[in-house]
Design an enzyme around this catalytic site. Structure first.
Site, PDB file in Angstrom:
ATOM      1  CG  ASP A   7      -1.949  -1.161   1.130  1.00 55.59           C
ATOM      2  OD1 ASP A   7      -2.307  -1.566   0.011  1.00 55.59           O
ATOM      3  OD2 ASP A   7      -2.351  -1.655   2.193  1.00 55.59           O
ATOM      4  CG  ASP A  57      -7.836  -5.546  -1.060  1.00 53.68           C
ATOM      5  OD1 ASP A  57      -9.074  -5.662  -1.185  1.00 53.68           O
ATOM      6  OD2 ASP A  57      -7.276  -5.360   0.036  1.00 53.68           O
ATOM      7  CG  LEU A  58      -9.772  -3.970  -7.579  1.00 55.81           C
ATOM      8  CD1 LEU A  58     -10.313  -4.182  -8.989  1.00 55.81           C
ATOM      9  CD2 LEU A  58      -8.886  -2.733  -7.546  1.00 55.81           C
ATOM     10  CE  LYS A  59     -11.004  -4.850   1.719  1.00 53.31           C
ATOM     11  NZ  LYS A  59      -9.739  -4.154   1.353  1.00 53.31           N
ATOM     12  CG  ASP A  62     -21.110  -0.615  -8.658  1.00 44.78           C
ATOM     13  OD1 ASP A  62     -22.338  -0.574  -8.883  1.00 44.78           O
ATOM     14  OD2 ASP A  62     -20.385   0.392  -8.668  1.00 44.78           O
ATOM     15  CB  ILE A  63     -25.031  -3.242 -10.408  1.00 44.60           C
ATOM     16  CG1 ILE A  63     -24.307  -2.382 -11.455  1.00 44.60           C
ATOM     17  CG2 ILE A  63     -25.901  -2.379  -9.505  1.00 44.60           C
ATOM     18  CD1 ILE A  63     -25.237  -1.770 -12.492  1.00 44.60           C
ATOM     19  CB  THR A  66     -20.560  -1.451 -12.248  1.00 45.53           C
ATOM     20  OG1 THR A  66     -21.742  -0.820 -12.730  1.00 45.53           O
ATOM     21  CG2 THR A  66     -19.469  -0.415 -12.081  1.00 45.53           C
ATOM     22  N   GLY A 163      -4.431  -7.747   8.763  1.00 47.27           N
ATOM     23  CA  GLY A 163      -4.505  -7.261  10.146  1.00 47.27           C
ATOM     24  C   GLY A 163      -3.321  -7.715  10.976  1.00 47.27           C
ATOM     25  CB  ALA A 166       0.251  -2.046  11.046  1.00 50.81           C
ATOM     26  N   GLY A 169      -2.670  -7.944  14.904  1.00 51.54           N
ATOM     27  CA  GLY A 169      -2.776  -9.397  14.745  1.00 51.54           C
ATOM     28  C   GLY A 169      -1.407 -10.060  14.775  1.00 51.54           C
ATOM     29  CB  ALA A 171       2.541 -13.939  11.799  1.00 48.92           C
TER      30      ALA A 171
HETATM   31  O1  3DU Z   1      -2.589  -3.127   8.145  1.00 47.31           O
HETATM   32  P1  3DU Z   1      -1.582  -3.417   7.060  1.00 47.31           P
HETATM   33  O2  3DU Z   1      -0.674  -2.274   6.733  1.00 47.31           O
HETATM   34  O3  3DU Z   1      -0.828  -4.709   7.314  1.00 47.31           O
HETATM   35  O4  3DU Z   1      -2.418  -3.647   5.686  1.00 47.31           O
HETATM   36  C1  3DU Z   1      -3.495  -4.517   5.602  1.00 47.31           C
HETATM   37  C2  3DU Z   1      -4.035  -4.576   4.197  1.00 47.31           C
HETATM   38  O5  3DU Z   1      -5.147  -5.474   4.134  1.00 47.31           O
HETATM   39  C3  3DU Z   1      -4.544  -3.272   3.634  1.00 47.31           C
HETATM   40  O6  3DU Z   1      -4.347  -3.300   2.227  1.00 47.31           O
HETATM   41  C4  3DU Z   1      -6.022  -3.286   3.951  1.00 47.31           C
HETATM   42  O7  3DU Z   1      -6.779  -2.511   3.059  1.00 47.31           O
HETATM   43  C5  3DU Z   1      -6.345  -4.759   3.783  1.00 47.31           C
HETATM   44  N1  3DU Z   1      -7.463  -5.236   4.610  1.00 47.31           N
HETATM   45  C6  3DU Z   1      -7.471  -5.145   5.970  1.00 47.31           C
HETATM   46  O8  3DU Z   1      -6.520  -4.626   6.555  1.00 47.31           O
HETATM   47  C7  3DU Z   1      -8.544  -5.654   6.711  1.00 47.31           C
HETATM   48  C8  3DU Z   1      -9.585  -6.242   6.097  1.00 47.31           C
HETATM   49  O9  3DU Z   1     -10.556  -6.745   6.826  1.00 47.31           O
HETATM   50  C9  3DU Z   1      -9.568  -6.333   4.718  1.00 47.31           C
HETATM   51  C10 3DU Z   1      -8.492  -5.832   4.013  1.00 47.31           C
END
Ligand code: 3DU
Length: 211
Positions: A7, A57-59, A62-63, A66, A163, A166, A169, A171
């Site tokens: 990111d 990771d676009l999540k 939409d319909i 789209t 998660g 940062a 969580g 590992a």
């Molecule tokens: O917190 P981090 O920097 O390790 O990034 C986590 C990535 O995973 C980040 O791209 C975020 O948008 C994605 N993500 C979550 O953190 C939690 C979710 O439930 C879904 C996606």
């Protein structure tokens, strides 16, 4: 078993980090910050430079039409998987799966997820078992929820947990609870030495997962 959540905005920085850590990760996850900062073609470049699979990771939420229009272009540049939201319903999710491999969000890691998304987990798991995506997203911050989801999800469907690091969580806890892949962003890319940070997480979880 480790997925790098890359990111950052800048193309050169993204490519350098990915190359630095590629020996310790299984895939690279690209989210909107990098696509907005560097353009969609970063997916193709990352794939060529690392040889790894790329998750977009676009999540998508939409319909169906789209979702389909967006997904088509993203698979075309080389994305191996696209993450889609489940709450928009089966037709929207299937519109993407008809074109390529998908990962469905069944639960999220942030506190706000408890308001609307996570109460629907059982329904999302049911939908995933029917649709059979490559995997589902579950919260790396809540190992008991990973276990809950693993117990109900078809065994062939992978669990990917963001998660880690940062957001608090751990590992190994996530892996032991049933995660196939842990998703790590800032704990690697914001580290002074991303390669060393990735290596440490790799050493911690190696031997525990087949991913
Ligand atoms: O917190 P981090 O920097 O390790 O990034 C986590 C990535 O995973 C980040 O791209 C975020 O948008 C994605 N993500 C979550 O953190 C939690 C979710 O439930 C879904 C996606």
């Amino acid at each position: 078993m480790i997925i790098l959540a890359l990111d950052v905005y800048e193309r050169d920085r993204a490519l350098k980090i990915a190359e630095d850590v590629k020996d310790y990760i299984s895939m690279v996850k690209v989210n909107w910050p990098l696509i907005i900062g560097s353009g969609l073609d970063i997916i193709r470049e990352l794939k060529e430079r690392t040889g790894l699979k790329i998750i977009a990771d676009l999540k998508l939420a939409d319909i169906p039409n789209t979702n389909r229009l967006i997904a088509k272009k993203v698979y075309e540049v080389g994305a191996d998987y696209i993450i889609v939201h489940s709450f928009v319903g089966k037709d929207s999710v299937l519109a993407v799966k008809e074109i390529g491999e998908i990962i469905m969000v069944v639960e999220m890691s942030h506190p706000g997820a408890l308001e609307f998304i996570n109460p629907l987990t059982d329904k999302f798991i049911e939908m995933a078992n029917e649709i059979k995506p490559f995997g589902v997203i579950a919260p790396g911050t809540r190992p008991e929820r990973i276990k809950y989801i693993r117990e109900r999800l078809n065994g062939e469907i992978k669990i990917l947990t963001p998660g880690i690091g940062a957001q608090g969580g751990k590992a190994l806890e996530a892996i032991k609870a049933g995660a196939d892949y842990i998703i790590v962003g800032r704990a690697i890319y914001s580290s002074e030495n991303p390669r060393e940070a990735a290596r440490r997480i790799y050493e911690e979880v190696k031997g525990w997962s087949s991913g």
